[in-house]
Design a protein around this motif. Structure first.
Motif, PDB file in Angstrom:
ATOM      1  N   LEU A   1      43.244  23.982  41.612  1.00 62.05           N
ATOM      2  CA  LEU A   1      41.915  24.587  41.612  1.00 62.05           C
ATOM      3  C   LEU A   1      41.349  24.651  43.023  1.00 62.05           C
ATOM      4  O   LEU A   1      40.832  25.685  43.447  1.00 62.05           O
ATOM      5  CB  LEU A   1      40.962  23.802  40.708  1.00 62.05           C
ATOM      6  N   MET A   2      41.450  23.558  43.756  1.00 64.27           N
ATOM      7  CA  MET A   2      40.906  23.530  45.114  1.00 64.27           C
ATOM      8  C   MET A   2      41.616  24.562  46.003  1.00 64.27           C
ATOM      9  O   MET A   2      40.981  25.245  46.788  1.00 64.27           O
ATOM     10  CB  MET A   2      41.026  22.130  45.708  1.00 64.27           C
ATOM     11  N   LEU A   3      42.927  24.689  45.847  1.00 66.55           N
ATOM     12  CA  LEU A   3      43.679  25.682  46.607  1.00 66.55           C
ATOM     13  C   LEU A   3      43.242  27.091  46.227  1.00 66.55           C
ATOM     14  O   LEU A   3      43.024  27.944  47.084  1.00 66.55           O
ATOM     15  CB  LEU A   3      45.183  25.502  46.362  1.00 66.55           C
ATOM     16  N   TRP A   4      43.082  27.353  44.936  1.00 68.74           N
ATOM     17  CA  TRP A   4      42.655  28.663  44.459  1.00 68.74           C
ATOM     18  C   TRP A   4      41.271  29.010  45.019  1.00 68.74           C
ATOM     19  O   TRP A   4      41.048  30.130  45.471  1.00 68.74           O
ATOM     20  CB  TRP A   4      42.634  28.684  42.936  1.00 68.74           C
ATOM     21  N   LEU A   5      40.359  28.041  44.979  1.00 66.41           N
ATOM     22  CA  LEU A   5      39.005  28.289  45.476  1.00 66.41           C
ATOM     23  C   LEU A   5      39.007  28.564  46.978  1.00 66.41           C
ATOM     24  O   LEU A   5      38.263  29.415  47.467  1.00 66.41           O
ATOM     25  CB  LEU A   5      38.094  27.103  45.159  1.00 66.41           C
ATOM     26  N   THR A   6      39.844  27.856  47.702  1.00 62.42           N
ATOM     27  CA  THR A   6      39.941  28.056  49.145  1.00 62.42           C
ATOM     28  C   THR A   6      40.471  29.453  49.475  1.00 62.42           C
ATOM     29  O   THR A   6      39.974  30.114  50.368  1.00 62.42           O
ATOM     30  CB  THR A   6      40.864  26.992  49.770  1.00 62.42           C
ATOM     31  N   LYS A   7      41.461  29.906  48.723  1.00 63.93           N
ATOM     32  CA  LYS A   7      42.085  31.203  48.995  1.00 63.93           C
ATOM     33  C   LYS A   7      41.333  32.372  48.379  1.00 63.93           C
ATOM     34  O   LYS A   7      41.597  33.516  48.698  1.00 63.93           O
ATOM     35  CB  LYS A   7      43.520  31.197  48.497  1.00 63.93           C
ATOM     36  N   SER A   8      40.394  32.108  47.494  1.00 63.88           N
ATOM     37  CA  SER A   8      39.694  33.177  46.776  1.00 63.88           C
ATOM     38  C   SER A   8      38.218  33.227  47.167  1.00 63.88           C
ATOM     39  O   SER A   8      37.350  33.270  46.322  1.00 63.88           O
ATOM     40  CB  SER A   8      39.827  32.953  45.267  1.00 63.88           C
ATOM     41  N   ARG A   9      37.964  33.250  48.420  1.00 62.97           N
ATOM     42  CA  ARG A   9      36.571  33.241  48.887  1.00 62.97           C
ATOM     43  C   ARG A   9      35.798  34.479  48.477  1.00 62.97           C
ATOM     44  O   ARG A   9      34.583  34.491  48.461  1.00 62.97           O
ATOM     45  CB  ARG A   9      36.530  33.089  50.398  1.00 62.97           C
ATOM     46  N   ASN A  10      36.505  35.556  48.144  1.00 66.10           N
ATOM     47  CA  ASN A  10      35.807  36.774  47.718  1.00 66.10           C
ATOM     48  C   ASN A  10      35.429  36.736  46.242  1.00 66.10           C
ATOM     49  O   ASN A  10      34.777  37.633  45.745  1.00 66.10           O
ATOM     50  CB  ASN A  10      36.651  38.020  48.006  1.00 66.10           C
TER      51      ASN A  10
ATOM     52  N   MET B   1      37.863  42.314  32.278  1.00 71.20           N
ATOM     53  CA  MET B   1      37.208  41.281  33.029  1.00 71.20           C
ATOM     54  C   MET B   1      38.202  40.134  33.200  1.00 71.20           C
ATOM     55  O   MET B   1      38.986  39.838  32.310  1.00 71.20           O
ATOM     56  CB  MET B   1      35.964  40.803  32.298  1.00 71.20           C
ATOM     57  N   ARG B   2      38.127  39.481  34.322  1.00 67.41           N
ATOM     58  CA  ARG B   2      39.015  38.367  34.640  1.00 67.41           C
ATOM     59  C   ARG B   2      38.219  37.070  34.572  1.00 67.41           C
ATOM     60  O   ARG B   2      37.098  36.999  35.063  1.00 67.41           O
ATOM     61  CB  ARG B   2      39.601  38.561  36.031  1.00 67.41           C
ATOM     62  N   ILE B   3      38.816  36.042  33.954  1.00 69.88           N
ATOM     63  CA  ILE B   3      38.176  34.738  33.796  1.00 69.88           C
ATOM     64  C   ILE B   3      39.096  33.661  34.340  1.00 69.88           C
ATOM     65  O   ILE B   3      40.312  33.697  34.099  1.00 69.88           O
ATOM     66  CB  ILE B   3      37.868  34.456  32.310  1.00 69.88           C
ATOM     67  N   LEU B   4      38.528  32.720  35.059  1.00 67.54           N
ATOM     68  CA  LEU B   4      39.262  31.544  35.518  1.00 67.54           C
ATOM     69  C   LEU B   4      39.003  30.421  34.530  1.00 67.54           C
ATOM     70  O   LEU B   4      37.883  29.958  34.370  1.00 67.54           O
ATOM     71  CB  LEU B   4      38.816  31.124  36.920  1.00 67.54           C
ATOM     72  N   LEU B   5      40.058  29.975  33.870  1.00 64.57           N
ATOM     73  CA  LEU B   5      39.986  28.876  32.914  1.00 64.57           C
ATOM     74  C   LEU B   5      40.514  27.626  33.601  1.00 64.57           C
ATOM     75  O   LEU B   5      41.621  27.624  34.132  1.00 64.57           O
ATOM     76  CB  LEU B   5      40.833  29.198  31.681  1.00 64.57           C
ATOM     77  N   VAL B   6      39.709  26.567  33.629  1.00 66.34           N
ATOM     78  CA  VAL B   6      40.126  25.295  34.204  1.00 66.34           C
ATOM     79  C   VAL B   6      40.123  24.270  33.076  1.00 66.34           C
ATOM     80  O   VAL B   6      39.074  23.884  32.581  1.00 66.34           O
ATOM     81  CB  VAL B   6      39.188  24.848  35.351  1.00 66.34           C
ATOM     82  N   GLU B   7      41.322  23.870  32.669  1.00 61.69           N
ATOM     83  CA  GLU B   7      41.466  22.926  31.550  1.00 61.69           C
ATOM     84  C   GLU B   7      42.799  22.208  31.684  1.00 61.69           C
ATOM     85  O   GLU B   7      43.836  22.856  31.802  1.00 61.69           O
ATOM     86  CB  GLU B   7      41.394  23.674  30.216  1.00 61.69           C
ATOM     87  N   ASP B   8      42.761  20.881  31.663  1.00 62.75           N
ATOM     88  CA  ASP B   8      44.001  20.127  31.823  1.00 62.75           C
ATOM     89  C   ASP B   8      44.656  19.740  30.496  1.00 62.75           C
ATOM     90  O   ASP B   8      45.814  19.352  30.468  1.00 62.75           O
ATOM     91  CB  ASP B   8      43.783  18.880  32.679  1.00 62.75           C
ATOM     92  N   GLU B   9      43.955  19.879  29.404  1.00 63.63           N
ATOM     93  CA  GLU B   9      44.540  19.597  28.087  1.00 63.63           C
ATOM     94  C   GLU B   9      45.326  20.819  27.626  1.00 63.63           C
ATOM     95  O   GLU B   9      44.759  21.891  27.411  1.00 63.63           O
ATOM     96  CB  GLU B   9      43.441  19.270  27.073  1.00 63.63           C
ATOM     97  N   GLU B  10      46.618  20.659  27.476  1.00 65.89           N
ATOM     98  CA  GLU B  10      47.509  21.780  27.169  1.00 65.89           C
ATOM     99  C   GLU B  10      47.117  22.512  25.884  1.00 65.89           C
ATOM    100  O   GLU B  10      47.003  23.740  25.872  1.00 65.89           O
ATOM    101  CB  GLU B  10      48.953  21.270  27.069  1.00 65.89           C
ATOM    102  N   ASP B  11      46.907  21.772  24.794  1.00 62.73           N
ATOM    103  CA  ASP B  11      46.605  22.412  23.505  1.00 62.73           C
ATOM    104  C   ASP B  11      45.277  23.163  23.542  1.00 62.73           C
ATOM    105  O   ASP B  11      45.180  24.289  23.066  1.00 62.73           O
ATOM    106  CB  ASP B  11      46.577  21.375  22.379  1.00 62.73           C
ATOM    107  N   LEU B  12      44.258  22.536  24.104  1.00 61.54           N
ATOM    108  CA  LEU B  12      42.939  23.170  24.183  1.00 61.54           C
ATOM    109  C   LEU B  12      42.980  24.398  25.090  1.00 61.54           C
ATOM    110  O   LEU B  12      42.456  25.459  24.748  1.00 61.54           O
ATOM    111  CB  LEU B  12      41.895  22.165  24.675  1.00 61.54           C
ATOM    112  N   GLY B  13      43.614  24.257  26.251  1.00 64.72           N
ATOM    113  CA  GLY B  13      43.717  25.375  27.181  1.00 64.72           C
ATOM    114  C   GLY B  13      44.445  26.560  26.576  1.00 64.72           C
ATOM    115  O   GLY B  13      44.036  27.711  26.740  1.00 64.72           O
TER     116      GLY B  13
END
Length: 63
Positions: free
Chosen positions: A36-45, A1-13
């Motif tokens: 993230l916005m670019l990824w969402l725009t290009k990953s409409r599927n 399974m593939r997961i998109l992780l969105v986290e700006d804190e380096e250690d936590l991410g």
């Protein structure tokens, strides 16, 4: 399974990603809002992660 992780804190991410990878997930990690916005725009599927009643996370992909 593939997961998109969105986290700006380096250690936590990094910690979250390491745990997920050890559980055999494929992790795409995005650290910045612009990326993230670019990824969402290009990953409409891709549909967002959804939580199931038994607390499993999964993503649905339209081919």
């Amino acid at each position: 399974m593939r997961i998109l992780l969105v986290e700006d804190e380096e250690d936590l991410g990094l910690a979250i990603k390491q745990v997920l990878v050890s559980k055999k997930y494929i992790v795409d990690w995005i650290k910045e809002m612009d990326t993230l916005m670019l990824w969402l725009t290009k990953s409409r599927n891709q549909r967002p992660l959804i939580s199931t009643p038994n607390s499993e996370l999964r993503t649905q992909t339209t081919l």
